[in-house]
Write an enzyme that holds these catalytic residues in place. Structure first.
Site, short mmCIF file in Angstrom:
data_model
loop_
_atom_site.label_atom_id
_atom_site.label_comp_id
_atom_site.label_asym_id
_atom_site.label_seq_id
_atom_site.Cartn_x
_atom_site.Cartn_y
_atom_site.Cartn_z
N ARG A 272 -37.50 18.84 -43.85
CA ARG A 272 -37.73 19.90 -42.88
C ARG A 272 -36.40 20.63 -42.53
O ARG A 272 -35.43 20.13 -42.06
CB ARG A 272 -38.28 19.43 -41.75
CG ARG A 272 -38.38 20.68 -40.51
CD ARG A 272 -39.49 21.61 -40.95
NE ARG A 272 -39.79 22.57 -39.92
CZ ARG A 272 -40.53 23.46 -39.92
NH1 ARG A 272 -41.40 23.87 -40.79
NH2 ARG A 272 -40.78 24.30 -38.68
N GLU A 367 -54.06 -8.07 -25.17
CA GLU A 367 -53.42 -9.51 -25.43
C GLU A 367 -52.44 -9.59 -24.38
O GLU A 367 -51.41 -10.39 -24.60
CB GLU A 367 -52.82 -9.41 -26.80
CG GLU A 367 -52.62 -10.83 -27.46
CD GLU A 367 -53.73 -11.41 -28.01
OE1 GLU A 367 -54.69 -10.53 -28.66
OE2 GLU A 367 -53.96 -12.62 -28.05
#
Lengths: 384, 380
Positions: A272, A367
């Site tokens: 870019r 978790e």
């Protein structure tokens, strides 16, 4: 880029396995993952293929038809899979985790019978612990089991069950009637084909949309006596024993997401151009990339250490929690930077980092939330 | 790769830990206040081999690698950043540069003296006009018959006040850029070497830091260290590897912050319980512990790779950046945990914070580390 600290860590077989996992994930899991994210559909469609390639019985011993991986290799595989599909990573992770529970807590001959068939998609497994009113406070679960003739009658409702919709097995935490209230936790392996089980999809998750998340309702489900896992009253310990490994698995999922973000950031910053040069030439962008690389390295180091501890037989709760806490929060920071580096493009679904940013978010929640991990770490610290 | 230490290194760690607890911890505050490390500590360190960490045994050193060095440095820094810094400049900069580039004669002449502690070593790259942009240095070295003549000034030279030998980077070619720079060995007492006064620093106060001025400082031709025009490259390689030991220093300081804070939080009570039991404090300590462990693992990884002869520059940079910034975080939080007490010199955490800050600056600032890492990844 593998989870392991260096290329000389794995032997040839392990290295081949990792490379195969990575290639498979990029070629076959990524396109499916993107489609599932778009459509909010399950990645379980790939189960037969996963079975074929050995991803459903990674740590099952070779003598029982499995791949017989060390835990550290398993963690490294979860990382490689997660680079291309975080949904697939947790899907595979949870299923294999339940195999570990069977290996550790189920007695023969059931143990060998179940493990030798673990690679079959019909034995796809889920972890049914949390409930609507019991997440971090797992001891608050209310699903009951009453001992009757022939088995246990189970009633209640589990929530946030990963793999829940397609699972053949539900590893379930229940309260057994007749025991004192603080000592009545039990775990059962529940066959989803039993009558009385209703499963509903939780729609509209922010991320890991390819990973099934279900509500599972039990109405007078009669579970055979032999499906009790571990001892009566020791259900919470059985669950907690698994969490140690489960946490590392999620940490490896997080490092995979983070690595994908870093790769995307680097690639974008190189090509870019603005103000006459690649945006990577600006320190403001370079620093985001450097900080992300550093955090990813730190996360991988913590995950590797925790995984090695499992293989050497030590229970190092602190190591697992540190890995999970750091990797998940780092993945979120790195994903944030990745979107920033991509500018407007990063805000649109067509760009992978948009999804990675959403996928990362769950890792510091499930978790064991970051808050719980900090409590575990502090508890271990207090022992010094 | 396992991050666990071998039995030998575990023994070394235990020995260094006990030494630091017995001989450094009780005095570090005084040394900070007086801005000096007593010479008898230097002798004790020499006796343990800590002044010859990398020096091969044939020259009287202990011939350890970067992993071993990092173990020692963490233990020393745990109680005194300044002592660790002194060891770092002596071992990882001066001695390491000589080991890398010096001739056999030069090694035979200088390494034994460094290993025994007879001489402390210093390493002079930075100048008043250039730190990060080291290749822009302007100290000159002109060949004049049988001598090199040095002219210029160096800044922030650790061990400069006490050193017996200095490795000095100077420009032998005015327009040569980095390739016009060579390294030279200058002995204490050489006419034209002027040692400036000790700097009055925020932290690492017991470690002597001086400026050096070279006024027609004449050294033998044989004191060129390494090949002409390769001094800058040798210096950079030395610095890059030196990032591993400074990482270990940061880990040590952060560990000190953690250990002190943990002890304090367990006994200090507020609102009816030890402050450790309040999540706000507990979570700060959990994060501190996690970051110390992560920092140590990154340091060990770099050390293991370096010792195995594998590329480790980026890993060393990563470790240096992470450990230095996390050490400052840890030390600032340690002060916070200690509350008002943390704001006085009665407890060591304020000193650890002042010491830790240096690690973000020296041996390649955080900004330089980010540049190194970014360039490596971007290949721009």
């Amino acid at each position: 880029m593998p989870l392991a600290p260096s290329d000389f860590v794995f032997d040839e077989d392990q290295a081949l396995l990792l490379r195969a996992a990575s290639e498979f994930a990029q070629a076959e899991l990524l396109p499916l993952d993107r489609a599932c994210d778009r459509d909010d559909s399950s990645i379980a469609a790939i189960l037969p293929r996963l079975s074929e390639l050995g991803f459903l019985n990674l740590m099952v011993p070779e003598s029982l038809g499995g791949i017989g991986c060390a835990y550290r290799t398993f963690a490294a595989i979860l990382h490689e899979i997660s680079v291309w599909s975080a949904s697939a990573s947790v899907t595979i992770g949870v299923h294999n985790l339940v195999a570990g529970i069977v290996a550790k807590f189920v007695r023969e001959p059931l143990r060998s019978r179940w493990l030798s068939a673990w690679g079959d998609p019909r034995n796809f497994a889920a972890f049914a612990v949390s409930e609507a009113n019991a997440g971090s406070d797992a001891a608050g679960v209310k699903t009951t089991a009453v001992e009757v003739d022939g088995g246990f009658r189970v009633n209640g409702e589990k929530m946030w069950v990963t793999n829940g919709l397609s699972a053949g097995w539900l590893f379930t935490l229940v309260r057994l009637a007749g025991l004192p209230p603080d000592k009545n936790f039990c775990t059962l392996m529940i066959d989803t084909r039993l009558p009385g089980i209703t499963r509903t999809k939780i729609e509209g998750k922010m991320g890991i949309r390819g990973s099934e998340t279900a509500v599972v309702h039990f109405a007078d489900v009669l579970v055979p006596k032999e499906n009790l896992v571990g001892e009566r009253g020791k259900g919470l310990e059985t669950c907690l024993a698994t969490l140690n490994q489960g946490r590392i698995g999620i940490a490896a999922q997080a490092t995979g997401i983070a690595e994908a973000c870093l790769t995307e950031m680097v690639s974008y910053a190189r090509q870019r151009e603005q103000f006459g040069r690649p945006i990577g030439a600006f320190q403001a962008i370079g620093e985001k990339i450097a900080d992300s690389a550093v955090e990813l390295e730190a996360a991988k180091a913590l995950v590797w250490r925790a995984a090695c501890a499992v293989d050497s037989g030590e229970t190092n709760r602190s190591a697992s929690s540190m890995a999970k806490l750091y990797a998940s929060e780092a993945a979120n920071r790195i994903a944030y930077r990745a979107v920033q580096v991509h500018g407007g493009t990063g805000y649109v679904h067509e760009c992978r980092v948009e999804q990675l940013y959403r996928d990362a978010r769950i890792t510091s929640i499930y978790e064991g939330t970051s808050e719980i991990q900090r409590i575990v770490i502090a508890r271990e610290l207090a022992k010094h | 790769m396992d991050y666990e230490l071998s039995d030998d290194l575990k023994s070394l760690q235990e020995m260094a830990r006990r030494f630091a607890a017995d001989h450094i911890a009780p005095h570090a505050r005084k040394w900070d206040r007086e801005a000096d490390i007593p010479r008898d500590l230097v002798s004790k360190l020499a006796e343990l081999g800590f002044l010859g960490i990398f020096i091969p045994t044939e020259y009287g050193g202990v011939g350890l690698g970067d992993l071993g060095a990092s173990v020692i440095m963490e233990e020393i820094a745990r109680h005194c950043g300044a002592t660790a810094l002194m060891l770092d400049a002596h071992n990882a900069l001066c001695s390491a540069h000589l080991i890398r580039a010096a001739s056999a004669e030069q090694k035979a002449k200088y390494l034994p003296k460094l290993a025994s502690g007879e001489w402390l070593g210093a390493w002079a790259l930075t100048e008043p006009g250039c730190g990060s942009d080291a290749a822009a240095l302007t100290t000159t070295a002109t060949l004049d018959g049988d001598s090199w003549v040095l002219n210029g000034a160096k800044q922030w030279i650790t061990n400069g006040h006490y050193a017996g030998v200095y490795v000095v980077m100077a420009r032998n070619k005015p327009d040569g850029g980095a390739k016009g720079i060579s390294a030279y060995i200058v002995e204490r007492g050489t006419p034209g070497l002027i040692i400036g006064p000790k700097e009055d620093k925020l932290g690492m106060r017991a470690s002597d830091t001086v400026g050096l001025t070279f006024e027609n400082c004449r050294i033998p031709k044989a004191n060129l260290c390494g090949k002409l025009g390769e001094g800058f490259v040798d210096a950079m390689k030395t610095l890059e590897r030196g990032r591993i030991t400074i990482s270990a220093m940061s880990v040590g300081l952060a560990r000190g912050a953690l250990e002190e804070s943990l002890a304090y939080a367990k006994q200090r009570t507020a609102f009816g319980k030890p402050i450790f039991e309040h999540q706000s404090i507990q979570f700060m300590l959990a994060d501190m512990a996690m970051e110390v462990d992560a920092g140590r693992l990154l340091t060990r990884k770099a050390g293991i790779l370096s010792d195995a002869g594998r590329p480790s520059n980026i890993e060393a940079s990563v470790a240096k950046l992470f450990t230095s910034e996390m050490a400052t975080r840890a030390c600032l939080n340690a002060i916070q945990v200690h509350g008002g007490n943390g704001y006085t010199k009665e407890v060591p955490v304020e000193r650890y914070m002042r010491d830790a800050k240096l690690c973000e600056i020296g041996e390649g600032s955080s900004q330089i580390q980010r540049m190194v890492i970014a360039r490596h990844l971007l290949e721009l």
